[in-house]
Design a protein around this motif. Structure first.
Motif, PDB file in Angstrom:
ATOM      1  N   THR A 112      42.477  32.782  43.346  1.00 60.33           N
ATOM      2  CA  THR A 112      43.590  33.709  43.497  1.00 60.33           C
ATOM      3  C   THR A 112      44.295  33.530  44.829  1.00 60.33           C
ATOM      4  OG1 THR A 112      42.503  35.307  42.061  1.00 60.33           O
ATOM      5  CG2 THR A 112      44.250  36.144  43.485  1.00 60.33           C
ATOM      6  N   TYR A 113      43.514  33.411  45.903  1.00 58.76           N
ATOM      7  CA  TYR A 113      44.118  33.382  47.239  1.00 58.76           C
ATOM      8  C   TYR A 113      44.226  31.991  47.849  1.00 58.76           C
ATOM      9  CZ  TYR A 113      43.708  38.429  47.176  1.00 58.76           C
ATOM     10  OH  TYR A 113      43.848  39.748  46.853  1.00 58.76           O
TER      11      TYR A 113
ATOM     12  N   GLY B 155      47.923  38.544  45.926  1.00 55.32           N
ATOM     13  CA  GLY B 155      46.948  38.304  44.869  1.00 55.32           C
ATOM     14  C   GLY B 155      46.216  39.583  44.507  1.00 55.32           C
ATOM     15  N   ASP B 156      45.526  39.543  43.394  1.00 61.05           N
ATOM     16  CA  ASP B 156      44.791  40.721  42.946  1.00 61.05           C
ATOM     17  C   ASP B 156      43.605  40.264  42.117  1.00 61.05           C
ATOM     18  OD1 ASP B 156      44.230  43.405  42.583  1.00 61.05           O
ATOM     19  OD2 ASP B 156      45.366  43.498  40.714  1.00 61.05           O
TER      20      ASP B 156
ATOM     21  N   THR C 176      40.428  41.822  39.998  1.00 59.09           N
ATOM     22  CA  THR C 176      39.882  43.064  39.451  1.00 59.09           C
ATOM     23  C   THR C 176      38.785  42.759  38.432  1.00 59.09           C
ATOM     24  OG1 THR C 176      41.646  43.073  37.786  1.00 59.09           O
ATOM     25  CG2 THR C 176      42.005  44.386  39.765  1.00 59.09           C
TER      26      THR C 176
ATOM     27  N   TRP D 152      35.919  38.596  36.034  1.00 61.60           N
ATOM     28  CA  TRP D 152      36.887  38.921  37.072  1.00 61.60           C
ATOM     29  C   TRP D 152      38.239  38.310  36.733  1.00 61.60           C
ATOM     30  CZ3 TRP D 152      35.530  42.193  40.968  1.00 61.60           C
ATOM     31  CH2 TRP D 152      34.162  42.440  41.125  1.00 61.60           C
TER      32      TRP D 152
ATOM     33  N   ILE E 251      52.381  38.640  41.102  1.00 59.35           N
ATOM     34  CA  ILE E 251      52.292  40.018  41.574  1.00 59.35           C
ATOM     35  C   ILE E 251      53.695  40.455  41.976  1.00 59.35           C
ATOM     36  CG2 ILE E 251      51.219  41.552  43.264  1.00 59.35           C
ATOM     37  CD1 ILE E 251      49.185  40.300  41.467  1.00 59.35           C
TER      38      ILE E 251
ATOM     39  N   ASP F   6      54.612  43.791  42.776  1.00 62.84           N
ATOM     40  CA  ASP F   6      54.715  45.079  43.452  1.00 62.84           C
ATOM     41  C   ASP F   6      54.907  44.921  44.968  1.00 62.84           C
ATOM     42  OD1 ASP F   6      52.247  44.101  44.021  1.00 62.84           O
ATOM     43  OD2 ASP F   6      51.149  45.943  43.588  1.00 62.84           O
ATOM     44  N   THR F   7      55.156  43.693  45.431  1.00 65.03           N
ATOM     45  CA  THR F   7      55.419  43.462  46.841  1.00 65.03           C
ATOM     46  C   THR F   7      56.934  43.384  47.040  1.00 65.03           C
ATOM     47  OG1 THR F   7      53.398  42.158  46.889  1.00 65.03           O
ATOM     48  CG2 THR F   7      54.839  41.987  48.803  1.00 65.03           C
TER      49      THR F   7
END
Length: 198
Positions: free
Chosen positions: A44-45, A109-110, A112, A119, A127, A129-130
């Motif tokens: 993710t990151y 990244g996210d 969950t 995961w 993403i 929402d930034t």
């Protein structure tokens, strides 16, 4: 020609690095679902961004190779000047700029935990929402895909037209330029077929 071979070697090295970077993904991934948090966090990151940087850098190496062949056909005197300057300067400029462009995406990244115990890792510009993502996403799309593709189309047309106009005289002294131009055209076509849809 040595100058062209350096570009070819760089593309081969970048392709191998992409393959090695992709290996962990092959062993533990199911549509962005990962068995462990560490794998999900890595991809993710970090993992996907490394692949994007290597892929984009490879595109710019191909762009430089195409530009050199274009100059060799249409502007041979200018090509001699560019060739004498070497390749290192271009690599030292483009490489850090690409890395710097992708670094902000590493912060987005996210990860969950899902009900099935796996995961979910959602990376980069997925993403939304930034606040700065709507501006950053078109920029990444432009430098990583759209710009190289448009320039490569233009250079490829120039190479084809140069061959058609017999800018490369097919005698023993310049035959290597003819085959170098054909090799670059084949690479460009494979780029359009394989990478542009992605």
């Amino acid at each position: 020609a040595y100058h062209s071979n350096v570009f070819m070697k760089m593309m081969a090295i970048l392709g191998l690095l992409q393959s090695f970077a992709f290996l962990p993904f092959v062993f533990d991934n199911e549509f962005c679902l990962y068995n462990s948090y560490s794998y999900a966090f890595y991809f993710t990151y970090f993992g996907w961004k490394v692949l994007d940087i290597l892929r984009t850098f490879s595109s710019y190496v191909l762009l430089s190779l195409s530009y050199d062949r274009f100059l060799a056909i249409w502007y041979p005197i200018q090509f001699q000047k560019v060739r004498q300057q070497g390749i290192t300067k271009r690599v030292l400029i483009v490489g850090p700029l690409l890395v710097a462009s992708f670094i902000p995406m590493m912060c987005i990244g996210d990860v969950t935990l899902q009900p099935n115990g796996k995961w979910l890792g959602i990376a980069g510009t997925e993403i939304t929402d930034t606040n700065w993502t709507p501006f950053y996403k078109p920029y990444i799309l432009l430098i990583s895909g759209l710009l190289p593709c448009i320039v490569l189309v233009g250079l490829s047309i120039g190479l084809l037209y140069g061959i058609y106009k017999k800018r490369i005289i097919r005698h023993a002294g310049r035959r290597h330029q003819f085959f170098s131009a054909l090799a670059v055209l084949v690479l460009n076509i494979s780029y359009f077929i394989c990478l542009t849809p992605y």
